[in-house]
Scaffold this active site. Structure first.
Site, PDB file in Angstrom:
ATOM      1  N   HIS A 120      44.375  42.579  40.313  1.00 15.12           N
ATOM      2  CA  HIS A 120      45.432  42.802  41.297  1.00 15.12           C
ATOM      3  C   HIS A 120      45.488  44.272  41.678  1.00 15.12           C
ATOM      4  CE1 HIS A 120      48.537  45.005  38.996  1.00 15.12           C
ATOM      5  NE2 HIS A 120      48.090  44.338  37.952  1.00 15.12           N
ATOM      6  N   CYS A 121      45.993  44.521  42.872  1.00 14.67           N
ATOM      7  CA  CYS A 121      46.333  45.873  43.309  1.00 14.67           C
ATOM      8  C   CYS A 121      47.819  45.845  43.663  1.00 14.67           C
ATOM      9  CB  CYS A 121      45.447  46.331  44.465  1.00 14.67           C
ATOM     10  SG  CYS A 121      45.375  45.216  45.891  1.00 14.67           S
TER      11      CYS A 121
END
Length: 372
Positions: A120-121
Site C-alpha cells: 500500500h501507499c
C-alpha cells in the site's frame, strides 16, 4: 529495442512508472481494507510510502520499503504541481532507477517461500502499483490495498466506534493497576494495556524505563489492532487513564466509553502504595528522579518540592514518594469525581495482583447476583 509480434516491447522504465504493459499484461489485484487486514495475518505487508510518512503512522507489522525517500518525494511532488507531469516523471524514474535491485531483493526476502506480498501507499495509487510490478517481475504475487493507507485510517475510525464491554480498573498512583491487568491477561482475560501501547506510565515519572513513545496516530493504529484481536462481545479489562498518556492521546471513541463505564477503584493505603513505588523507581538515576519531581513543582508547591528533593538526595525514597503522592492522590480523586458518573470503592490492604483480582471478581459477582 526488442520487438514482439511486430510491436515494440514496452520499455521497462515505462512499465515501472505507468504500470502499463498492454492488453496481455497481468493486472495486480486490488483488494478492500477488510480483505487486506484479513490476509495480513499470513502475508507480509509492505508500506511503500516515504520514511517520514511511515514514522508518523503505519499499519502494525508493515515493513517500510520506500519508493522515494523524503527529499525525493518532495522534489517529485513539487515538480508535478509547479512544473509539469513529464518533468516529475523523469525525476521519479531517475530516483527509483538507482534502487530497483535493492528494493526487489528486499521484497523477495520479506515475501519468503510463500512468495506473496500485500502493498500500500497513501491512496493506493502509482507508488504501490509500480512497486507491485517490480516484485511481480520476480515471480511474486502482490495485492494492493484499494484506497491505500487513507482507507485503513477511515476503517480504523469506524471500528473504534464499536461498543465495548469495559471493566475499568481504577486506583490512586501506585495501586498496581498495570500489574493487575497483566495478571488478568495471564489468566485468560481480555485486556487492553493502554500504558503499554503508549510506552508511558501516565505520570511525570511515566517515561522512566520506557522506550520512546509512538505518535498518537501510531498509538491509535496499535490500539485498533489490539482491539481487533479481542472478542467485542466479551468483557475487556482496561486501566482508568487521563485522556493523555504522555504525548499519546486516547481516541475519543474509546475514551468516552471509559468515562461511561463504572470504575472498579482499588482503595489501598498510601503507605503501602509508596512502598510499592519505591521497589520500582529507587533504582533509577537520582538526576532523572529529580527532574521528574521538578515537573510537578508548581502542583506540589515550593516547600513540599524542596522537602521531596532533600529526601531524594538523602536516598530516603519512601519519604520522597509520600510527598509526591499528596499531589497525585488529590489530583486522581478530583478527576475521578469530575469525569466518571459512577465508581465503586474496593478496599484492599496491599498491592497484590492475585488478591486484588479476587476482590474485584467477588464484587462483580455480588453485583451480578443483586441484578439477577
Amino acid at each position: 529495442m526488442e520487438r514482439t509480434s511486430g510491436r515494440a516491447a514496452v520499455p521497462s522504465w515505462v512499465i515501472f512508472w505507468t504500470g502499463k504493459r498492454g492488453s496481455a499484461s497481468h493486472m495486480t489485484e486490488e483488494i478492500s481494507i477488510t480483505q487486506f487486514l484479513a490476509r495480513s495475518a499470513t502475508i507480509p505487508v509492505i508500506d511503500v510510502r516515504s520514511p517520514s510518512e511511515y514514522s508518523r503512522g503505519h499499519i502494525p507489522g508493515a515493513v517500510n520499503i520506500p519508493l522515494f525517500d523524503d527529499h525525493e518525494r518532495k522534489v517529485v511532488g513539487t515538480q508535478y504541481k509547479k512544473v509539469n507531469r513529464e518533468t516529475a516523471t523523469l525525476s521519479a524514474l531517475e530516483f527509483a532507477g538507482k534502487k530497483l535491485a535493492s528494493m526487489a531483493r528486499d521484497g523477495q526476502k520479506i515475501a519468503g517461500s510463500r512468495k506473496e506480498l500485500l502493498l500500500h501507499c497513501w491512496r493506493g495509487g502509482m507508488r504501490s502499483k509500480s512497486m507491485a510490478w517490480l516484485f511481480e517481475t520476480l515471480g511474486l504475487t502482490c495485492f494492493v490495498l484499494e484506497g491505500g493507507y487513507r482507507a485503513y485510517r477511515r476503517h480504523l475510525r469506524e471500528a473504534l466506534k464499536n461498543p465495548l464491554r469495559l471493566n475499568v480498573i481504577g486506583g490512586r498512583t501506585g495501586s498496581g493497576k498495570t500489574e493487575l491487568l497483566h495478571y488478568l491477561r495471564q489468566e485468560g482475560a481480555q485486556v487492553v494495556d493502554l500504558e503499554g501501547l503508549a510506552n508511558h506510565k501516565g505520570s511525570a515519572f511515566g517515561s522512566l524505563g520506557e522506550a520512546g513513545q509512538p505518535t498518537t496516530e501510531q498509538f491509535e493504529n496499535d490500539l485498533h489492532r489490539q482491539l481487533s484481536q479481542l472478542d467485542p462481545a466479551g468483557e475487556i479489562w482496561i486501566e482508568d487513564e487521563s485522556r493523555n498518556i504522555g504525548r499519546c492521546v486516547i481516541p475519543e471513541e474509546i475514551y468516552s466509553q471509559m468515562l461511561e463505564s463504572e470504575v472498579l477503584f482499588l482503595d489501598i493505603p498510601r503507605e503501602e502504595r509508596a512502598r510499592h513505588i519505591v521497589t520500582h523507581y529507587a533504582s533509577y538515576d537520582p538526576e532523572q528522579l529529580r527532574s521528574c519531581i521538578l515537573k510537578i513543582e508548581r502542583k506540589l508547591g515550593g516547600d513540599r518540592t524542596r522537602d521531596a528533593l532533600d529526601f531524594l538526595e538523602r536516598k530516603d525514597f519512601f519519604s520522597a514518594v509520600m510527598i509526591t503522592l499528596q499531589y497525585y492522590d488529590k489530583s486522581y480523586l478530583y478527576s475521578l469525581e469530575k469525569n466518571h458518573g459512577k465508581y465503586r470503592m474496593i478496599p484492599s490492604d496491599r498491592v497484590d495482583p492475585v488478591k486484588n483480582a479476587v476482590r474485584i471478581h467477588q464484587y462483580l459477582q455480588t453485583a451480578h447476583d443483586d441484578l439477577a
